[in-house]
Design an enzyme around this catalytic site. Structure first.
Site, PDB file in Angstrom:
ATOM      1  N   CYS A  86       7.503  -1.754   2.317  1.00 28.22           N
ATOM      2  CA  CYS A  86       8.255  -1.156   1.382  1.00 28.22           C
ATOM      3  C   CYS A  86       9.518  -0.251   1.811  1.00 28.22           C
ATOM      4  O   CYS A  86      10.571  -0.363   1.505  1.00 28.22           O
ATOM      5  CB  CYS A  86       7.245  -0.157   0.691  1.00 28.22           C
ATOM      6  SG  CYS A  86       6.188  -1.467  -0.501  1.00 28.22           S
ATOM      7  N   GLN A  93       1.002   3.547   2.161  1.00 29.38           N
ATOM      8  CA  GLN A  93       1.889   3.689   3.404  1.00 29.38           C
ATOM      9  C   GLN A  93       2.396   2.527   3.959  1.00 29.38           C
ATOM     10  O   GLN A  93       2.636   2.205   5.332  1.00 29.38           O
ATOM     11  CB  GLN A  93       0.920   4.326   4.286  1.00 29.38           C
ATOM     12  CG  GLN A  93       0.559   5.721   4.245  1.00 29.38           C
ATOM     13  CD  GLN A  93       1.900   6.428   4.642  1.00 29.38           C
ATOM     14  OE1 GLN A  93       2.941   6.072   5.369  1.00 29.38           O
ATOM     15  NE2 GLN A  93       2.101   7.914   3.680  1.00 29.38           N
ATOM     16  N   SER A  94       3.168   1.377   3.265  1.00 28.14           N
ATOM     17  CA  SER A  94       3.316   0.206   3.420  1.00 28.14           C
ATOM     18  C   SER A  94       4.933   0.436   4.169  1.00 28.14           C
ATOM     19  O   SER A  94       5.855   1.126   3.842  1.00 28.14           O
ATOM     20  CB  SER A  94       3.829  -0.553   2.160  1.00 28.14           C
ATOM     21  OG  SER A  94       4.727  -1.648   2.367  1.00 28.14           O
ATOM     22  N   ASN A  95       4.826  -0.283   5.540  1.00 29.69           N
ATOM     23  CA  ASN A  95       5.986  -0.325   6.238  1.00 29.69           C
ATOM     24  C   ASN A  95       7.120  -1.214   5.728  1.00 29.69           C
ATOM     25  O   ASN A  95       8.234  -1.047   5.696  1.00 29.69           O
ATOM     26  CB  ASN A  95       5.574  -0.847   7.750  1.00 29.69           C
ATOM     27  CG  ASN A  95       4.745   0.077   8.238  1.00 29.69           C
ATOM     28  OD1 ASN A  95       4.960   1.365   8.325  1.00 29.69           O
ATOM     29  ND2 ASN A  95       3.476  -0.543   8.574  1.00 29.69           N
ATOM     30  N   ALA A 140       0.839  -1.184  -0.043  1.00 31.92           N
ATOM     31  CA  ALA A 140      -0.164  -0.010   0.087  1.00 31.92           C
ATOM     32  C   ALA A 140       1.261   1.225   0.086  1.00 31.92           C
ATOM     33  O   ALA A 140       2.073   1.177   0.308  1.00 31.92           O
ATOM     34  CB  ALA A 140      -0.986  -0.118   1.191  1.00 31.92           C
TER      35      ALA A 140
END
Ligand code: PLP
Length: 326
Positions: A76, A72-74, A70
């Site tokens: 990534c 706001q992916s942690n 997403a």
């Protein structure tokens, strides 16, 4: 078997009591495992998986990490940081559209030098095969990190984490009856299931679902399958006791990432009673699940409970509108 490992985690992460939060819950002996402090670019559980994923990428001679999530992916953000540490290029396939003002994890992705590819509705890696081919045609050697880093290589990080916790418990003469974690792509829970198999007195591991896209039974099946393939990958006996897989959907109050009064209550309680910051998507909802379990009387008196903080705090920045309403 010892898969290649690229060290990233400042291990062991702290194991801390949370007495004021525990009292507020009606007298729970509550502790926190601080994987928000794994030590890489604001930390989080993905760092543990990436030690083995990057190890594998380097062993295969790859020069690029490619993953998805997403906006706001942690996962990534930690992949971008791990790539920087290892001297690899990083490409991220993100759900949604480029916002006018990058905040939270997205700001960090940019600072960490990741190349962003906006994929609209596709936030779970649907576009990874096409992107991999494109990078190959440009002469790069990409290593695809699956969604959430949840394959047997990534889950190995949490087999190791179970061992780390066991050592800490031995040192401090502690035993946990319950361990509560947020569960999504499943690598964290699957790895811990395999790791706790070595424990003569394993805690009851409770996964709290945060994403209702799939049905609970299908989600549980995928985690169980991953636990078995992870054990096989490591040359261990696959787990057989299906009772060890506890996956609760009590806290699925809203869609993935949507903040309700339940997550707000959990986030504020942790902040105001312990000075402990949770995130709006995973740990806020997981603590809301733990609160629901405590209120339902699922923890016996005298039992000790560990809340495994899996990180995600950069997503707080950009969530003011969700977190400060009543
Ligand atoms: C990814 C993530 C999780 C879920 O871990 P899985 O291994 O995908 O189940 C939990 N908390 C945070 C903060 C995460 O970023």
């Amino acid at each position: 078997m010892h898969p290649p490992r690229f060290e990233l985690v400042a291990a062991p992460t702290p194991l801390q009591p949370a007495p004021r939060l525990g009292d507020w819950l009606g007298g729970v002996d509550l502790w926190i495992k601080r994987d928000d402090l794994t030590g890489l670019a604001f930390g989080g559980n993905k760092t543990r998986k990436l030690e083995f994923l990057v190890g594998e990428a380097l062993a295969r001679g790859c020069d690029t990490l490619l993953t998805a999530g997403a906006a706001q992916s942690n996962h990534c953000r930690q992949t971008a940081a791990a790539a920087a540490r290892a001297g690899l290029q990083c490409h991220l396939a993100l759900g949604g559209e480029a916002p006018a003002r990058p905040e939270g994890n997205l700001l960090l992705d940019r600072l960490l030098g990741a190349h962003l590819h906006w994929c609209g509705e596709h936030r779970k890696g649907e576009d990874l095969p096409a992107l991999r081919e494109r990078l190959r045609s440009e002469g790069r050697r990409p290593y695809v990190v699956v969604y959430g880093g949840s394959d047997p290589v990534g889950a190995t990080g949490f087999v190791e984490a179970a061992r780390e916790l066991r050592r800490q418990c031995e040192q401090h003469d502690l035993h946990f009856d319950h361990v509560v974690i947020a569960s999504s792509s499943g690598g964290t829970q699957a790895g811990l299931i395999v790791g706790f198999e070595d424990d003569p007195r394993p805690p009851r591991l409770i996964g709290i679902r945060v994403d209702k896209t799939d049905a609970t039974a299908a989600h549980a099946e995928s985690i169980w399958e991953l636990a078995r393939t992870t054990a096989a990958f490591l040359g261990r006996r696959p787990p057989v006791d299906r009772e060890r897989l506890v996956l609760r959907d009590d806290a699925l109050y809203a869609a993935y990432g949507e903040v309700t009064a339940h997550e707000r209550e959990a986030i504020r309680a942790a902040a105001r009673l312990e000075g402990l910051l949770l995130d709006p998507v995973y740990t806020g909802r997981a603590l809301a699940g733990l609160i629901a379990l405590a209120r339902a009387g699922e923890f016996g008196s005298g039992e000790r409970v560990l809340f495994w903080h899996t990180g995600g705090t950069p997503a707080l920045f950009g969530s003011a509108a969700d977190l400060l309403t009543d």
